[in-house]
Design a protein around this motif. Structure first.
Motif, PDB file in Angstrom:
ATOM      1  N   ILE A  48       0.848  -1.201   0.000  1.00 30.47           N
ATOM      2  CA  ILE A  48       0.000   0.000   0.000  1.00 30.47           C
ATOM      3  C   ILE A  48       0.880   1.246   0.000  1.00 30.47           C
ATOM      4  N   ALA A  49       1.915   1.256   0.844  1.00 28.19           N
ATOM      5  CA  ALA A  49       2.821   2.409   0.924  1.00 28.19           C
ATOM      6  C   ALA A  49       3.541   2.646  -0.408  1.00 28.19           C
ATOM      7  N   LEU A  50       3.832   1.580  -1.133  1.00 28.33           N
ATOM      8  CA  LEU A  50       4.465   1.706  -2.448  1.00 28.33           C
ATOM      9  C   LEU A  50       3.503   2.233  -3.506  1.00 28.33           C
ATOM     10  N   GLY A  51       2.207   2.104  -3.240  1.00 28.51           N
ATOM     11  CA  GLY A  51       1.201   2.520  -4.212  1.00 28.51           C
ATOM     12  C   GLY A  51       0.752   1.413  -5.133  1.00 28.51           C
ATOM     13  N   ALA A  52       1.136   0.173  -4.818  1.00 32.33           N
ATOM     14  CA  ALA A  52       0.792  -0.971  -5.668  1.00 32.33           C
ATOM     15  C   ALA A  52      -0.539  -1.612  -5.288  1.00 32.33           C
ATOM     16  N   VAL A  53      -0.983  -1.397  -4.055  1.00 33.64           N
ATOM     17  CA  VAL A  53      -2.199  -2.038  -3.541  1.00 33.64           C
ATOM     18  C   VAL A  53      -3.094  -0.979  -2.916  1.00 33.64           C
ATOM     19  N   ASP A  54      -4.395  -1.142  -3.119  1.00 29.72           N
ATOM     20  CA  ASP A  54      -5.398  -0.311  -2.461  1.00 29.72           C
ATOM     21  C   ASP A  54      -6.124  -1.146  -1.420  1.00 29.72           C
ATOM     22  N   ALA A  55      -6.448  -0.543  -0.300  1.00 30.66           N
ATOM     23  CA  ALA A  55      -7.291  -1.153   0.728  1.00 30.66           C
ATOM     24  C   ALA A  55      -8.653  -0.474   0.641  1.00 30.66           C
ATOM     25  N   VAL A  63     -12.190  -5.115   5.123  1.00 31.40           N
ATOM     26  CA  VAL A  63     -11.255  -4.458   4.214  1.00 31.40           C
ATOM     27  C   VAL A  63     -10.847  -5.462   3.149  1.00 31.40           C
ATOM     28  N   ARG A  64     -10.942  -5.029   1.905  1.00 29.48           N
ATOM     29  CA  ARG A  64     -10.509  -5.859   0.783  1.00 29.48           C
ATOM     30  C   ARG A  64      -9.321  -5.184   0.120  1.00 29.48           C
ATOM     31  N   TYR A  65      -8.374  -6.001  -0.280  1.00 26.33           N
ATOM     32  CA  TYR A  65      -7.150  -5.519  -0.901  1.00 26.33           C
ATOM     33  C   TYR A  65      -7.188  -5.865  -2.378  1.00 26.33           C
ATOM     34  N   ARG A  66      -6.745  -4.907  -3.189  1.00 29.14           N
ATOM     35  CA  ARG A  66      -6.729  -5.107  -4.632  1.00 29.14           C
ATOM     36  C   ARG A  66      -5.564  -4.321  -5.219  1.00 29.14           C
ATOM     37  N   ARG A  67      -5.243  -4.696  -6.425  1.00 31.81           N
ATOM     38  CA  ARG A  67      -4.197  -3.996  -7.158  1.00 31.81           C
ATOM     39  C   ARG A  67      -4.649  -2.557  -7.386  1.00 31.81           C
ATOM     40  N   ALA A  68      -3.736  -1.624  -7.200  1.00 30.85           N
ATOM     41  CA  ALA A  68      -4.051  -0.219  -7.447  1.00 30.85           C
ATOM     42  C   ALA A  68      -4.275  -0.002  -8.942  1.00 30.85           C
ATOM     43  N   THR A  69      -5.095   0.977  -9.264  1.00 24.68           N
ATOM     44  CA  THR A  69      -5.307   1.306 -10.668  1.00 24.68           C
ATOM     45  C   THR A  69      -4.101   2.086 -11.167  1.00 24.68           C
ATOM     46  N   GLY A  70      -3.799   1.928 -12.440  1.00 22.43           N
ATOM     47  CA  GLY A  70      -2.673   2.653 -12.991  1.00 22.43           C
ATOM     48  C   GLY A  70      -2.030   1.971 -14.178  1.00 22.43           C
ATOM     49  N   GLY A  71      -2.551   0.833 -14.565  1.00 26.07           N
ATOM     50  CA  GLY A  71      -2.076   0.165 -15.779  1.00 26.07           C
ATOM     51  C   GLY A  71      -0.599  -0.132 -15.789  1.00 26.07           C
ATOM     52  N   ALA A  72       0.088   0.389 -16.805  1.00 27.03           N
ATOM     53  CA  ALA A  72       1.504   0.089 -17.024  1.00 27.03           C
ATOM     54  C   ALA A  72       2.373   0.557 -15.857  1.00 27.03           C
ATOM     55  N   GLU A  73       1.993   1.647 -15.216  1.00 31.68           N
ATOM     56  CA  GLU A  73       2.765   2.145 -14.073  1.00 31.68           C
ATOM     57  C   GLU A  73       2.754   1.128 -12.930  1.00 31.68           C
ATOM     58  N   ILE A  74       1.597   0.547 -12.655  1.00 29.17           N
ATOM     59  CA  ILE A  74       1.489  -0.456 -11.590  1.00 29.17           C
ATOM     60  C   ILE A  74       2.176  -1.745 -12.017  1.00 29.17           C
ATOM     61  N   ASP A  79       6.564  -5.340 -11.111  1.00 18.90           N
ATOM     62  CA  ASP A  79       7.737  -5.998 -11.688  1.00 18.90           C
ATOM     63  C   ASP A  79       8.991  -5.649 -10.896  1.00 18.90           C
ATOM     64  N   GLY A  80       9.103  -4.404 -10.450  1.00 16.12           N
ATOM     65  CA  GLY A  80      10.241  -3.997  -9.627  1.00 16.12           C
ATOM     66  C   GLY A  80      10.284  -4.739  -8.309  1.00 16.12           C
ATOM     67  N   VAL A  81       9.130  -4.929  -7.696  1.00 16.44           N
ATOM     68  CA  VAL A  81       9.055  -5.687  -6.444  1.00 16.44           C
ATOM     69  C   VAL A  81       9.507  -7.128  -6.687  1.00 16.44           C
ATOM     70  N   LEU A  82       9.101  -7.676  -7.816  1.00 13.50           N
ATOM     71  CA  LEU A  82       9.420  -9.075  -8.115  1.00 13.50           C
ATOM     72  C   LEU A  82      10.893  -9.301  -8.432  1.00 13.50           C
ATOM     73  N   THR A  83      11.570  -8.303  -8.964  1.00 10.12           N
ATOM     74  CA  THR A  83      12.945  -8.500  -9.399  1.00 10.12           C
ATOM     75  C   THR A  83      13.991  -8.012  -8.411  1.00 10.12           C
ATOM     76  N   GLU A  84      13.610  -7.218  -7.445  1.00  9.31           N
ATOM     77  CA  GLU A  84      14.605  -6.702  -6.519  1.00  9.31           C
ATOM     78  C   GLU A  84      14.919  -7.695  -5.420  1.00  9.31           C
ATOM     79  N   LYS A  85      16.044  -7.490  -4.819  1.00 15.90           N
ATOM     80  CA  LYS A  85      16.499  -8.333  -3.714  1.00 15.90           C
ATOM     81  C   LYS A  85      16.329  -7.564  -2.417  1.00 15.90           C
ATOM     82  N   ALA A  86      16.229  -8.305  -1.336  1.00 17.70           N
ATOM     83  CA  ALA A  86      16.141  -7.671  -0.023  1.00 17.70           C
ATOM     84  C   ALA A  86      17.437  -6.935   0.271  1.00 17.70           C
TER      85      ALA A  86
END
Length: 95
Positions: A48-55, A63-74, A79-86
């Motif tokens: 949510i803080a990243l802007g990828a999920v809406d509550a 409370v239901r969680y869903r992908r934030a609107t924004g198309g290619a930006e989201i 994709d950045g979350v998936l490819t980065e390392k801790a």
């Protein structure tokens, strides 16, 4: 928490119209035994803080969680979350 963040991000990337409660996410989106409620809540709060999920507060009071609107930006954000390392301290960060 990083692995849970990536699992939720992957699910939302593959299922962009998905929406569920935290309990539903733990049951349906994630492999059994992957997380406890507190770790999942932290992961959702991070996304949510990243802007990828809406509550969304539903009419049933849950409370239901869903992908934030924004198309290619989201898409790019997930994709950045998936490819980065801790980070070295184990915290998740976007570069």
């Amino acid at each position: 928490m990083d692995s849970i963040v990536r699992l939720v991000a992957r699910y939302l990337r593959d299922n962009p119209l998905a929406s569920d409660t935290a309990e539903g996410i733990a049951h349906w989106w994630l492999p059994a035994g992957t997380t406890n409620g507190e770790a999942l809540q932290q992961a959702l709060s991070h996304l949510i803080a990243l802007g990828a999920v809406d509550a969304v507060n539903a009419s049933d009071g849950k409370v239901r969680y869903r992908r934030a609107t924004g198309g290619a930006e989201i898409d790019a954000l997930l994709d950045g979350v998936l490819t980065e390392k801790a980070g070295s301290d184990g915290n998740h960060s976007i570069h």
